[in-house]
Scaffold this motif. Sequence first.
Motif, PDB file in Angstrom:
ATOM      1  N   VAL A 102       5.390 -42.804 -20.999  1.00 26.17           N
ATOM      2  CA  VAL A 102       6.683 -42.189 -20.712  1.00 26.17           C
ATOM      3  C   VAL A 102       7.602 -42.296 -21.916  1.00 26.17           C
ATOM      4  O   VAL A 102       8.308 -41.341 -22.264  1.00 26.17           O
ATOM      5  CB  VAL A 102       7.321 -42.826 -19.453  1.00 26.17           C
ATOM      6  CG1 VAL A 102       8.783 -42.429 -19.305  1.00 26.17           C
ATOM      7  CG2 VAL A 102       6.540 -42.429 -18.222  1.00 26.17           C
ATOM      8  N   SER A 103       7.590 -43.434 -22.599  1.00 21.97           N
ATOM      9  CA  SER A 103       8.455 -43.575 -23.772  1.00 21.97           C
ATOM     10  C   SER A 103       8.023 -42.645 -24.898  1.00 21.97           C
ATOM     11  O   SER A 103       8.867 -42.145 -25.647  1.00 21.97           O
ATOM     12  CB  SER A 103       8.470 -45.029 -24.255  1.00 21.97           C
ATOM     13  OG  SER A 103       7.211 -45.408 -24.732  1.00 21.97           O
ATOM     14  N   PHE A 104       6.737 -42.384 -25.037  1.00 22.52           N
ATOM     15  CA  PHE A 104       6.283 -41.426 -26.048  1.00 22.52           C
ATOM     16  C   PHE A 104       6.690 -40.006 -25.675  1.00 22.52           C
ATOM     17  O   PHE A 104       7.033 -39.212 -26.542  1.00 22.52           O
ATOM     18  CB  PHE A 104       4.772 -41.493 -26.225  1.00 22.52           C
ATOM     19  CG  PHE A 104       4.321 -42.641 -27.074  1.00 22.52           C
ATOM     20  CD1 PHE A 104       4.841 -42.838 -28.340  1.00 22.52           C
ATOM     21  CD2 PHE A 104       3.370 -43.523 -26.607  1.00 22.52           C
ATOM     22  CE1 PHE A 104       4.428 -43.894 -29.132  1.00 22.52           C
ATOM     23  CE2 PHE A 104       2.946 -44.586 -27.387  1.00 22.52           C
ATOM     24  CZ  PHE A 104       3.480 -44.773 -28.644  1.00 22.52           C
ATOM     25  N   VAL A 105       6.639 -39.685 -24.383  1.00 19.74           N
ATOM     26  CA  VAL A 105       7.017 -38.339 -23.957  1.00 19.74           C
ATOM     27  C   VAL A 105       8.523 -38.132 -24.134  1.00 19.74           C
ATOM     28  O   VAL A 105       8.966 -37.048 -24.533  1.00 19.74           O
ATOM     29  CB  VAL A 105       6.580 -38.106 -22.495  1.00 19.74           C
ATOM     30  CG1 VAL A 105       7.191 -36.844 -21.924  1.00 19.74           C
ATOM     31  CG2 VAL A 105       5.062 -38.050 -22.406  1.00 19.74           C
ATOM     32  N   VAL A 106       9.325 -39.160 -23.853  1.00 22.58           N
ATOM     33  CA  VAL A 106      10.768 -39.046 -24.017  1.00 22.58           C
ATOM     34  C   VAL A 106      11.140 -38.845 -25.492  1.00 22.58           C
ATOM     35  O   VAL A 106      12.019 -38.061 -25.821  1.00 22.58           O
ATOM     36  CB  VAL A 106      11.469 -40.295 -23.424  1.00 22.58           C
ATOM     37  CG1 VAL A 106      12.932 -40.353 -23.828  1.00 22.58           C
ATOM     38  CG2 VAL A 106      11.330 -40.300 -21.919  1.00 22.58           C
ATOM     39  N   ASN A 107      10.458 -39.529 -26.376  1.00 20.90           N
ATOM     40  CA  ASN A 107      10.734 -39.443 -27.806  1.00 20.90           C
ATOM     41  C   ASN A 107       9.666 -38.561 -28.457  1.00 20.90           C
ATOM     42  O   ASN A 107       8.792 -39.040 -29.175  1.00 20.90           O
ATOM     43  CB  ASN A 107      10.736 -40.844 -28.418  1.00 20.90           C
ATOM     44  CG  ASN A 107      11.267 -40.850 -29.823  1.00 20.90           C
ATOM     45  OD1 ASN A 107      11.739 -39.842 -30.332  1.00 20.90           O
ATOM     46  ND2 ASN A 107      11.177 -42.003 -30.463  1.00 20.90           N
ATOM     47  N   ARG A 108       9.732 -37.275 -28.228  1.00 13.51           N
ATOM     48  CA  ARG A 108       8.688 -36.344 -28.677  1.00 13.51           C
ATOM     49  C   ARG A 108       8.646 -36.127 -30.176  1.00 13.51           C
ATOM     50  O   ARG A 108       7.644 -35.668 -30.698  1.00 13.51           O
ATOM     51  CB  ARG A 108       8.860 -34.995 -27.990  1.00 13.51           C
ATOM     52  CG  ARG A 108       8.542 -35.035 -26.534  1.00 13.51           C
ATOM     53  CD  ARG A 108       8.719 -33.661 -25.931  1.00 13.51           C
ATOM     54  NE  ARG A 108       8.517 -33.738 -24.511  1.00 13.51           N
ATOM     55  CZ  ARG A 108       7.590 -33.044 -23.888  1.00 13.51           C
ATOM     56  NH1 ARG A 108       6.838 -32.215 -24.543  1.00 13.51           N
ATOM     57  NH2 ARG A 108       7.456 -33.170 -22.587  1.00 13.51           N
ATOM     58  N   LYS A 109       9.701 -36.428 -30.891  1.00 16.39           N
ATOM     59  CA  LYS A 109       9.701 -36.150 -32.333  1.00 16.39           C
ATOM     60  C   LYS A 109       8.703 -37.027 -33.081  1.00 16.39           C
ATOM     61  O   LYS A 109       8.240 -36.650 -34.151  1.00 16.39           O
ATOM     62  CB  LYS A 109      11.093 -36.321 -32.922  1.00 16.39           C
ATOM     63  CG  LYS A 109      11.618 -37.729 -32.867  1.00 16.39           C
ATOM     64  CD  LYS A 109      13.004 -37.813 -33.442  1.00 16.39           C
ATOM     65  CE  LYS A 109      13.516 -39.246 -33.288  1.00 16.39           C
ATOM     66  NZ  LYS A 109      14.844 -39.388 -33.787  1.00 16.39           N
ATOM     67  N   ASN A 110       8.330 -38.173 -32.519  1.00 18.63           N
ATOM     68  CA  ASN A 110       7.357 -39.050 -33.167  1.00 18.63           C
ATOM     69  C   ASN A 110       5.922 -38.777 -32.735  1.00 18.63           C
ATOM     70  O   ASN A 110       5.010 -39.466 -33.188  1.00 18.63           O
ATOM     71  CB  ASN A 110       7.695 -40.514 -32.894  1.00 18.63           C
ATOM     72  CG  ASN A 110       8.943 -40.947 -33.615  1.00 18.63           C
ATOM     73  OD1 ASN A 110       9.255 -40.423 -34.688  1.00 18.63           O
ATOM     74  ND2 ASN A 110       9.648 -41.896 -33.040  1.00 18.63           N
ATOM     75  N   LEU A 111       5.710 -37.799 -31.859  1.00 19.22           N
ATOM     76  CA  LEU A 111       4.364 -37.544 -31.355  1.00 19.22           C
ATOM     77  C   LEU A 111       3.433 -36.967 -32.410  1.00 19.22           C
ATOM     78  O   LEU A 111       2.222 -37.068 -32.288  1.00 19.22           O
ATOM     79  CB  LEU A 111       4.414 -36.592 -30.156  1.00 19.22           C
ATOM     80  CG  LEU A 111       5.005 -37.159 -28.878  1.00 19.22           C
ATOM     81  CD1 LEU A 111       5.027 -36.098 -27.803  1.00 19.22           C
ATOM     82  CD2 LEU A 111       4.223 -38.354 -28.409  1.00 19.22           C
ATOM     83  N   THR A 117       0.754 -42.814 -34.436  1.00 18.18           N
ATOM     84  CA  THR A 117       1.386 -42.779 -33.117  1.00 18.18           C
ATOM     85  C   THR A 117       0.532 -41.988 -32.125  1.00 18.18           C
ATOM     86  O   THR A 117       0.404 -42.372 -30.967  1.00 18.18           O
ATOM     87  CB  THR A 117       2.787 -42.155 -33.214  1.00 18.18           C
ATOM     88  OG1 THR A 117       3.522 -42.861 -34.197  1.00 18.18           O
ATOM     89  CG2 THR A 117       3.506 -42.220 -31.904  1.00 18.18           C
ATOM     90  N   ARG A 118      -0.057 -40.935 -32.576  1.00 17.17           N
ATOM     91  CA  ARG A 118      -0.901 -40.118 -31.702  1.00 17.17           C
ATOM     92  C   ARG A 118      -2.108 -40.922 -31.219  1.00 17.17           C
ATOM     93  O   ARG A 118      -2.517 -40.808 -30.063  1.00 17.17           O
ATOM     94  CB  ARG A 118      -1.352 -38.870 -32.445  1.00 17.17           C
ATOM     95  CG  ARG A 118      -2.058 -37.887 -31.551  1.00 17.17           C
ATOM     96  CD  ARG A 118      -2.427 -36.649 -32.283  1.00 17.17           C
ATOM     97  NE  ARG A 118      -1.201 -35.947 -32.658  1.00 17.17           N
ATOM     98  CZ  ARG A 118      -1.195 -34.807 -33.306  1.00 17.17           C
ATOM     99  NH1 ARG A 118      -2.321 -34.247 -33.665  1.00 17.17           N
ATOM    100  NH2 ARG A 118      -0.056 -34.213 -33.605  1.00 17.17           N
TER     101      ARG A 118
END
Length: 134
Positions: free
Chosen positions: A33-42, A47-48
Motif C-alpha cells: 500500500v505504501s508503494f502504491v501511495v507513493n507511485r513516483k518511486n515505483l 524499488t521495483r
Amino acid sequence: QGGGFTPEEEQRSRLVIQIFTWLTLAFTGFALVSFVVNRKNLNKYPTRIIIYINALYFLGSLVVLVQITDGGWRRYACNDDRTVRMDEPVAENTTANGNACSAMFAINYFLLISSLLWWLFLTHAWYVTFHAFD
C-alpha cells in the motif's frame, strides 16, 4: 495424529503459524500500500524488486492462511489421515483432495522459487550499486 504431535502441540503449532502468517500479511500489505501511495518511486529499479518480493510474500501468506484455517488441513491435505507415507505412488493420489494438494504445492513452490530469484536479483542490484561507489 500426524507427525507424532499430541493434539495440544498440533493446535499450538497451528496458532503460531497463524500468528506469523497474519503478521506477514500485515507487513507486506502495508509495504504494498505504501508503494502504491507513493507511485513516483515505483519506476526505480531496486524499488521495483522490493515490490515484487512483497507481492510474492503477500500471496504466499494468503495460500498458507487458506491451508491453516479450520478444516483447511483436511481439505488440502495430500492424505486425509495426515500420515506421511514413504515411497507412495503418485498415481494413487488422483482424487479431488489430491488435486487440491497438488495445486497448493505448485502455488507454494512457484511463489517460493520466484521470491528467491527476486532476492538474488536484489542482492545483485545492491552489489552493482555499492560497487559503483568504489
